[in-house]
Every structure is written in structure tokens, then in C-alpha cells.
Design a protein around this motif. Structure first.
Motif, PDB file in Angstrom:
ATOM      1  N   ILE A 150       0.844  -1.203   0.000  1.00 28.48           N
ATOM      2  CA  ILE A 150       0.000   0.000   0.000  1.00 28.48           C
ATOM      3  C   ILE A 150       0.876   1.248   0.000  1.00 28.48           C
ATOM      4  N   PHE A 151       1.894   1.272   0.848  1.00 26.49           N
ATOM      5  CA  PHE A 151       2.768   2.442   0.939  1.00 26.49           C
ATOM      6  C   PHE A 151       3.468   2.739  -0.386  1.00 26.49           C
ATOM      7  N   ILE A 152       4.022   1.707  -1.031  1.00 28.28           N
ATOM      8  CA  ILE A 152       4.765   1.989  -2.266  1.00 28.28           C
ATOM      9  C   ILE A 152       3.844   2.399  -3.404  1.00 28.28           C
ATOM     10  N   ARG A 153       2.599   2.009  -3.328  1.00 33.34           N
ATOM     11  CA  ARG A 153       1.642   2.353  -4.380  1.00 33.34           C
ATOM     12  C   ARG A 153       0.974   3.711  -4.121  1.00 33.34           C
ATOM     13  N   GLU A 154       0.615   3.982  -2.851  1.00 32.43           N
ATOM     14  CA  GLU A 154      -0.196   5.159  -2.529  1.00 32.43           C
ATOM     15  C   GLU A 154       0.530   6.234  -1.733  1.00 32.43           C
ATOM     16  N   GLY A 155       1.758   5.969  -1.330  1.00 31.81           N
ATOM     17  CA  GLY A 155       2.456   6.905  -0.471  1.00 31.81           C
ATOM     18  C   GLY A 155       2.180   6.588   0.991  1.00 31.81           C
ATOM     19  N   ILE A 156       2.654   7.468   1.860  1.00 35.60           N
ATOM     20  CA  ILE A 156       2.559   7.211   3.300  1.00 35.60           C
ATOM     21  C   ILE A 156       1.742   8.284   4.012  1.00 35.60           C
ATOM     22  N   GLN A 157       2.051   9.530   3.756  1.00 33.49           N
ATOM     23  CA  GLN A 157       1.543  10.648   4.546  1.00 33.49           C
ATOM     24  C   GLN A 157       0.027  10.711   4.671  1.00 33.49           C
ATOM     25  N   ASP A 158      -0.687  10.507   3.591  1.00 32.44           N
ATOM     26  CA  ASP A 158      -2.135  10.705   3.620  1.00 32.44           C
ATOM     27  C   ASP A 158      -2.907   9.511   4.174  1.00 32.44           C
ATOM     28  N   LEU A 159      -2.217   8.432   4.483  1.00 33.90           N
ATOM     29  CA  LEU A 159      -2.893   7.240   4.994  1.00 33.90           C
ATOM     30  C   LEU A 159      -2.908   7.256   6.521  1.00 33.90           C
ATOM     31  N   ARG A 160      -4.073   7.141   7.086  1.00 34.54           N
ATOM     32  CA  ARG A 160      -4.228   7.048   8.542  1.00 34.54           C
ATOM     33  C   ARG A 160      -4.281   5.576   8.926  1.00 34.54           C
ATOM     34  N   MET A 161      -4.020   5.290  10.185  1.00 36.25           N
ATOM     35  CA  MET A 161      -4.000   3.902  10.652  1.00 36.25           C
ATOM     36  C   MET A 161      -5.344   3.210  10.400  1.00 36.25           C
TER      37      MET A 161
END
Length: 192
Positions: free
Chosen positions: A13-24
Motif C-alpha cells: 500500500i505504501f509503495i503504491r499510494e504513499g505514506i503521509q495521507d494514509l491514517r492507521m
């Protein structure tokens, strides 16, 4: 779901969508678990991000070790390692790269891994020179200048650049080995 499965899913998920905008909570839903399950395994998002990247790179090293052990020549090991590196780092989105700067531990892990992989490639290249497959170690720096920036070019373009570079820096023995590898690649592609 077991912890390593969560790490693997989070990394994808991180490599596809990034990190910052994803909440737990969002991550938990995308992984297919509850936020409570995610919170029980990881202290926070920083912990999850760092561990997921560390695990992915550890798995990469295991795959690369296996690929290099089964290679018949240093040139084949070099090609396998370069392809594996591309397969891992070529999938990383610009969002992930931009977001990683906010996670110093991730930047450190990726930087260390990249350095380690560059050294492994250099060792294989040097072995290729010693065994008469490649012309000289000075060509390796040229490879680095072409290979790492070319990660965004796409797998086919990166593969063509790799083979063109190796053909240009190969001895006659190396060129024959490249022909064997190309035939092997074509045979494997037909079997898929």
C-alpha cells in the motif's frame, strides 16, 4: 492475520499510494483488519512504515541471495541482481519517495540497502572482470550512472539498457554469455 502478512500488505500500500495521507484506520481497512488489530501490533504509523520497509528489503536480500547462488556465472548473477533490484525499486511510486523524507528511519534503511546492493553489484562485476566476461572495472561507474536513474524508465527499457551496457562492456566470452542469458530469458518468457 499474522504480523508479517500485515507488514507485507502495508508495504504494498505504501509503495503504491504513499505514506503521509494514509491514517492507521484507513490502512487497517485496506489491509483487511481492524484498527485495534493494527494498533496491537504496531506502536504507531512510524513503527509500521519502518518495519514494513525493513521486512521488504530483508525479503529482497533473501531473493537476491537465492538468485545469485543459482547463477552459473558472475555475469548471470549480475543480471539477476540488477533485475531484482529493478523489480523492487522500480515499483516505488513518487508519492512514496516524496513521503519517505518524513520518516528518517525509512530513509536510512533505504539508503543503507541501496549502498549494500551497489556493493554487491560491484563485487559481481569485479568477479566478471576477473573471470574474463567483462572488459574492466572502470565500466562499473558508467553502469551506475545509467542504472539507478533509469529506475523510472519501465522494466522493458531498463532491461534493454542493462543488456546493451553489458554487451558493450563484455569480452567475447562475456558476449557469448549474454547470448545464453538472452535465450534463457526468452525461454522463460515463453513458459509463462
Amino acid at each position: 492475520m499474522e504480523r508479517n502478512q500485515m507488514l507485507d500488505a502495508a508495504y504494498r500500500i505504501f509503495i503504491r499510494e504513499g505514506i503521509q495521507d494514509l491514517r492507521m484506520r484507513t490502512l487497517a481497512g485496506k489491509i483487511g483488519i481492524t484498527k485495534q488489530e493494527l494498533d496491537a501490533c504496531f506502536a504507531n504509523k512510524q513503527d509500521l512504515v519502518t518495519q514494513s520497509v525493513e521486512r521488504a528489503l530483508s525479503l529482497l536480500n533473501e531473493r537476491m541471495d537465492a538468485a545469485c547462488r543459482t547463477a552459473a556465472t558472475p555475469l548471470e548473477a549480475f543480471v539477476r541482481l540488477a533485475a531484482g533490484i529493478y523489480d523492487t525499486f522500480g515499483k516505488v511510486s513518487d508519492l512514496f519517495i516524496d513521503d519517505a523524507e518524513y520518516y528518517p528511519a525509512v530513509v536510512d534503511v533505504i539508503g543503507y540497502e541501496r549502498h549494500t546492493l551497489q556493493e554487491r553489484l560491484r563485487d559481481l562485476f569485479d568477479d566478471g572482470v576477473r573471470q574474463g566476461y567483462l572488459l574492466g572495472t572502470e565500466y562499473f561507474d558508467m553502469f551506475g550512472e545509467l542504472f539507478w536513474p533509469g529506475m523510472t524508465a519501465g522494466r522493458d527499457a531498463a532491461g534493454k539498457a542493462l543488456f546493451m551496457f553489458l554487451r558493450g562492456s563484455s569480452t567475447e566470452k562475456g558476449w557469448l554469455e549474454m547470448q545464453r542469458l538472452r535465450q534463457l530469458k526468452e525461454t522463460l518468457a515463453e513458459d509463462e
